[in-house]
Scaffold this motif. Structure first.
Motif, PDB file in Angstrom:
ATOM      1  N   ASN A 159       0.793  -0.945  -0.214  1.00 20.28           N
ATOM      2  CA  ASN A 159      -0.206  -0.181   0.297  1.00 20.28           C
ATOM      3  C   ASN A 159       1.228   1.371   0.283  1.00 20.28           C
ATOM      4  N   THR A 160       0.193   2.947   0.500  1.00 20.74           N
ATOM      5  CA  THR A 160       1.055   3.624  -0.193  1.00 20.74           C
ATOM      6  C   THR A 160       1.312   4.467   0.999  1.00 20.74           C
ATOM      7  N   GLY A 161       1.033   3.767   2.408  1.00 20.14           N
ATOM      8  CA  GLY A 161       0.917   3.555   3.982  1.00 20.14           C
ATOM      9  C   GLY A 161       2.506   4.528   4.069  1.00 20.14           C
ATOM     10  N   VAL A 162       2.557   5.297   5.313  1.00 16.35           N
ATOM     11  CA  VAL A 162       4.170   5.837   5.359  1.00 16.35           C
ATOM     12  C   VAL A 162       4.066   6.089   6.704  1.00 16.35           C
ATOM     13  N   ASN A 163       4.253   5.112   7.850  1.00 19.65           N
ATOM     14  CA  ASN A 163       4.925   5.286   9.088  1.00 19.65           C
ATOM     15  C   ASN A 163       5.717   6.086   9.488  1.00 19.65           C
ATOM     16  N   SER A 164       5.554   6.357  10.520  1.00 21.80           N
ATOM     17  CA  SER A 164       6.180   8.135  11.237  1.00 21.80           C
ATOM     18  C   SER A 164       6.636   7.124  12.792  1.00 21.80           C
ATOM     19  N   VAL A 165       8.189   7.704  13.304  1.00 24.41           N
ATOM     20  CA  VAL A 165       8.723   7.171  14.264  1.00 24.41           C
ATOM     21  C   VAL A 165       8.939   8.289  15.225  1.00 24.41           C
ATOM     22  N   GLU A 166       8.765   8.433  17.042  1.00 26.96           N
ATOM     23  CA  GLU A 166       8.956   9.497  17.225  1.00 26.96           C
ATOM     24  C   GLU A 166      10.890   9.689  17.866  1.00 26.96           C
TER      25      GLU A 166
END
Lengths: 295, 461
Positions: A159-166
């Motif tokens: 898919n085109t999802g993007v995860n982020s991490v702090e």
């Protein structure tokens, strides 16, 4: 004037005070903290709780960065391999455009190009610790599968999802580029370019156009790859910053509740001296009364 | 006309008087360490002279009993300071137990569990499909719930312990007031026999001082030498020969003992003594700490549950409650939220880390982690709310301790002052002993002299 005949009360009060000071000094020396319960310094304890939360957050950010660095480096080096493979394909195209080659020479080149496409398909399905690197957020789905119904021969199942991490308070970094953005972007579809090159070499026509297409894909991937490089360098900067902050927090914690060992040691000596003196005085005071001298 | 036998009777009277004085001294020396004892002085008076026509002849000395040396005003001041001192003492003792539950300097306790819990969501965000990371979130949630549960339960246990002390204190008060009433009766029946009355008054003041440690008292002296004792706010304790017992009964809403006097609930009327300190901790401070703790727990539970329901679990299903939802006993009250806090899910795949149903999405895990930086209770973050709760408890203990120290200093001074006036000095008693002994010897010499003279006369005759 009548004098208070009972000196024990004052003496006991003095002893209790000396003992309390002695206790406090010993506690400071043994725990290394001048604040051992909330009532010792309520403001410092409140500060300590906030400080602990910050310290713990900093440690989490550092551990986030450490685990992110692994997958980022893996993705970066995978893309490096893709680029190497693409530059090989470009060399093959240049070679194929040479008019002196006959059909069987070009067929050999087609085999090589097809091999490169398989190799890149493998790279695009690279996983890290059980998660596909280029599947968007669908990390458990193999993102690129052979699909003969498409002209490129490969379809995207991620898919085109993007995860982020702090990596800091309110600072989130994206952790991935979806595979569709890297390998099958319109106008720079890696698999399409290689398929076109393969058929151009087979037919012997439109080879320069196909070469151009591969070159485009090469330039595009190269540009996209900087995302990983830039993020990795941002992570390095953040690590330095967080290590500094961690140091500052631990200094602040020491200022809040840490004992001044030298002061505590001299307080202990003082309390002991006072205690000895009070005990000695108390021992002398009540030994005699007039009754001892009457015979 | 003076007679030899008249002189003999004067000498004998002097012997009696010096014996009485020696008895008094002996009594003082014996009671040198008796708490509440006021030194006594023999009352020696010149006996009324004998009028024989134109001349008056001294008639020797009378021993008119003993007098206790006591400053009643000072005794009352000591009682007042004692009330304050024991109130603070029992309050500080109770609150020291409370503050030990919040000992965050050890690096354990609720704040640590709180940090671990939110960090576990951060770590889950690093790898949202990782089962061990999900398991770690559940463990951290269970640890946090256990920390709240334990702190809540221990606060209740402390409260129950104080409740038992309240009942004990009421019993002690009743025992003291019974004795005071008995003394009142004895004193009024003595009617002016000052020697015995003085001794009984020592006991009265000693009991009153005991009573002052337990409860605030206001004392009025009655004409008959008895004491009328009430609390500062007018709850009767002793009047003449009658004492008014306090009783206790369980309050159905709190489960703790209320205090009754003659049928009326007087629990909130005490302002001094051990009883007031205990009641302040049991009915005011600890309930307020407990309610803050409950509100904090409820704030965390509600925020985490709401955010969990926003997301999707590993199976792509809509998220469910992470914690057991708060059950409010009455609308608006979170009572019991801390003690009943528990993690609702056991299956790690049910944690709603994803915001769109994709397994690998971590946005909801990040949102859950970020609850740590958001307002969860009274507009405060959990950490800020908790740190101000702990510093309030610390402030409370530290200011009560400071006050207790300063009252203690005043009390020591007053007690020294009391000793200045009423304490037995062995030096003084030794000097008196010589004085009375010599006087006795001298009187005995007089008897001997008269004996010798009368014997001479008899032989002459």
């Amino acid at each position: 004037m009548r004098i208070n005949p009972d000196l024990t009360r004052d003496m006991l009060a003095g002893l209790a005070q000396d003992r309390q000071q002695e206790d406090q000094a010993i506690q400071e020396l043994s725990t290394g903290r001048k604040v051992n319960q909330p009532s010792d310094n309520p403001a410092a304890v409140a500060g300590l709780i906030v400080n602990n939360a910050q310290t713990s957050a900093v440690n989490t950010y550092l551990s986030n960065i450490a685990s992110l660095q692994g997958s980022m480096q893996e993705a970066d080096s995978t893309l490096n391999s893709v680029i190497t493979s693409l530059s090989q394909a470009i060399s093959l195209a240049v070679e194929g455009a040479n008019g002196t080659l006959n059909q069987s020479d070009r067929n050999a080149l087609v085999q090589e190009v097809n091999g490169i496409q398989q190799q890149i398909l493998g790279y695009a399905n690279q996983s890290f610790q059980g998660n596909y690197l280029f599947a968007g957020t669908a990390v458990k789905t193999m993102p690129f599968v052979a699909d003969s119904s498409l002209s490129s021969g490969v379809s995207y199942a991620g898919n085109t999802g993007v995860n982020s991490v702090e990596i800091g308070d309110g600072q989130a970094v994206p952790t991935n580029l979806p595979g569709s953005q890297l390998f099958t972007a319109p106008g720079a579809d890696v698999f399409q370019a290689l398929a076109d090159l393969s058929s151009a070499l087979s037919s012997g026509s439109n080879i320069p156009a196909a070469e151009n297409e591969v070159q485009n894909a090469f330039n595009y991937i190269n540009a996209q790859r900087t995302f990983y490089g830039a993020t990795l360098s941002r992570l390095n900067t953040a690590t330095t910053f967080l290590n500094d902050e961690s140091l500052q927090l631990s200094q602040e914690q020491n200022n809040l509740v840490g004992a001044d060992m030298a002061a505590a040691a001299s307080q202990l000596t003082q309390a002991e001296t006072a205690l000895d003196a009070t005990l000695a005085a108390g021992g002398k005071v009540s030994q005699y009364s007039l009754l001892d001298y009457l015979t | 006309m003076a007679t030899l036998f008249g002189a003999l009777s004067i000498a004998v009277r002097s012997l009696y008087a010096q014996e009485g004085a020696l008895d008094t001294t002996a009594n003082n020396i014996s009671n040198v360490n008796t708490p509440g004892y006021s030194r006594e002085l023999p009352i020696l008076n010149e006996a009324p002279p004998l009028d024989t026509g134109q001349v008056s002849i001294g008639n020797g000395v009378d021993f008119d009993g003993v007098q206790s040396v006591r400053d009643n005003i000072l005794e009352l001041r000591i009682d007042q300071e004692t009330q304050q001192q024991s109130q603070l003492q029992s309050y500080v003792n109770s609150m020291n137990q409370v503050q030990s539950l919040f000992n965050e300097t050890e690096g354990a306790g609720i704040s640590d569990a709180l940090n671990q819990f939110f960090n576990s969501f951060q770590q889950l965000a690093d790898n949202p499909t990782d089962i061990p990371s999900r398991q770690a979130v559940i463990s951290a949630g269970q640890d946090l719930a256990a920390a709240f549960q334990q702190t809540g339960q221990q606060l209740s246990t402390i409260q129950q312990g104080i409740d038992q002390q309240v009942v004990q204190t009421v019993n002690e008060i009743n025992s003291d007031t019974t004795q005071l009433a008995t003394l009142n009766e004895q004193i009024s029946s003595l009617q002016g026999n000052s020697e015995q009355a003085g001794m009984l008054q020592d006991q009265q003041y000693s009991l009153l001082n005991n009573l002052s440690q337990l409860v605030d008292v206001a004392v009025t002296n009655t004409n008959s030498g008895g004491l009328t004792v009430t609390t500062t706010n007018g709850v009767p304790l002793v009047a003449g020969g009658q004492n008014f017992s306090l009783s206790t009964a369980t309050d159905s809403s709190t489960g703790f003992q209320d205090i009754y006097s003659q049928g009326a609930d007087v629990t909130s009327s005490f302002i001094g003594g051990q009883l007031a300190g205990l009641l302040q901790a049991r009915d005011q401070t600890i309930p307020s700490v407990l309610s803050n703790l409950d509100n904090l727990a409820a704030g965390i539970i509600n925020s985490v549950n709401a955010q969990s329901q926003e997301g999707y679990d590993l199976n792509g299903a809509k998220g469910t409650n992470f914690f057991q939802p708060v059950v409010q006993p009455t609308p608006g009250s979170n009572a019991g939220a801390a003690e009943n806090m528990a993690v609702a899910i056991t299956d790690p795949s049910l944690i709603a880390a994803s915001s769109d149903g994709t397994q690998g999405d971590n946005a909801n895990a990040l949102a859950l982690a970020n609850i740590q930086n958001g307002a969860v209770v009274n507009g405060d973050t959990a950490t800020d709310f908790y740190s101000s709760l702990v510093s309030e408890v610390g402030n409370d203990v530290s200011s009560a301790t400071d006050e207790q120290e300063s009252v203690g200093l005043v009390l020591t001074q007053l007690q020294n002052q009391r000793s200045d006036t009423s304490g037995v000095s062995l030096d003084e008693e030794a000097a008196n002993l010589i004085l009375y002994q010599r006087a006795y010897e001298a009187a005995a010499e007089v008897v001997a002299a008269i004996n010798s003279i009368t014997s001479d006369i008899i032989q002459t005759v």
